[in-house]
Design a protein around this motif. Structure first.
Motif, PDB file in Angstrom:
ATOM      1  N   ARG A 188     -83.159  54.689  -2.335  1.00 25.95           N
ATOM      2  CA  ARG A 188     -83.565  53.532  -1.522  1.00 25.95           C
ATOM      3  C   ARG A 188     -84.581  53.917  -0.459  1.00 25.95           C
ATOM      4  N   THR A 243     -90.450  55.044  -1.917  1.00 21.45           N
ATOM      5  CA  THR A 243     -91.330  53.911  -2.199  1.00 21.45           C
ATOM      6  C   THR A 243     -91.258  53.611  -3.698  1.00 21.45           C
ATOM      7  N   LEU A 244     -91.813  52.476  -4.093  1.00 17.02           N
ATOM      8  CA  LEU A 244     -91.785  52.113  -5.512  1.00 17.02           C
ATOM      9  C   LEU A 244     -92.563  53.115  -6.363  1.00 17.02           C
ATOM     10  N   ILE A 288     -82.569  50.049  -8.463  1.00 19.37           N
ATOM     11  CA  ILE A 288     -83.020  50.047  -7.067  1.00 19.37           C
ATOM     12  C   ILE A 288     -84.467  49.565  -6.975  1.00 19.37           C
ATOM     13  N   ALA A 289     -85.303  49.960  -7.920  1.00 15.31           N
ATOM     14  CA  ALA A 289     -86.688  49.506  -7.929  1.00 15.31           C
ATOM     15  C   ALA A 289     -86.749  47.993  -8.107  1.00 15.31           C
ATOM     16  N   THR A 297     -84.389  45.805  -7.429  1.00 10.75           N
ATOM     17  CA  THR A 297     -83.805  45.168  -6.257  1.00 10.75           C
ATOM     18  C   THR A 297     -84.800  45.133  -5.100  1.00 10.75           C
ATOM     19  N   SER A 298     -85.476  46.247  -4.862  1.00 10.41           N
ATOM     20  CA  SER A 298     -86.431  46.282  -3.760  1.00 10.41           C
ATOM     21  C   SER A 298     -87.641  45.404  -4.052  1.00 10.41           C
ATOM     22  N   PHE A 331     -86.488  41.890  -3.358  1.00  8.38           N
ATOM     23  CA  PHE A 331     -86.328  41.733  -1.920  1.00  8.38           C
ATOM     24  C   PHE A 331     -87.677  41.530  -1.249  1.00  8.38           C
ATOM     25  N   SER A 332     -88.674  42.315  -1.660  1.00  7.60           N
ATOM     26  CA  SER A 332     -89.994  42.176  -1.042  1.00  7.60           C
ATOM     27  C   SER A 332     -90.641  40.844  -1.419  1.00  7.60           C
TER      28      SER A 332
END
Length: 73
Positions: free
Chosen positions: A9, A12-13, A58-59, A61-62, A65-66
């Motif tokens: 987490r 970065t992507l 996680i990628a 999800t983030s 989220f963004s």
């Protein structure tokens, strides 16, 4: 040792994508080692598979989220 979700987490992507690529290469090599009978640590196959799934989750999800933050802002 499996990667911790908290460590992923913090990435970065782009870093996550690089890590997934590295893990998929390792997974490929492990598959060949298993096929040729050279694989010593059989539990590593499962560990790598789960690490890939963890990183991709996680990628995703983030990324979601963004997107939500941009739409509400």
């Amino acid at each position: 040792m499996p990667m911790k979700a908290a460590d992923a987490r913090a990435m970065t992507l782009d870093q996550i994508d690089d890590e997934v690529l590295k893990l998929k290469k390792e997974q490929f090599n492990l598959r060949f080692q298993r096929a040729t009978g050279q694989l010593e640590n059989t539990s590593r196959v499962r560990q790598v598979r789960r690490d890939v799934a963890r990183m991709m989750t996680i990628a995703q999800t983030s990324l979601c989220f963004s997107r939500n933050r941009r739409q509400t802002a």
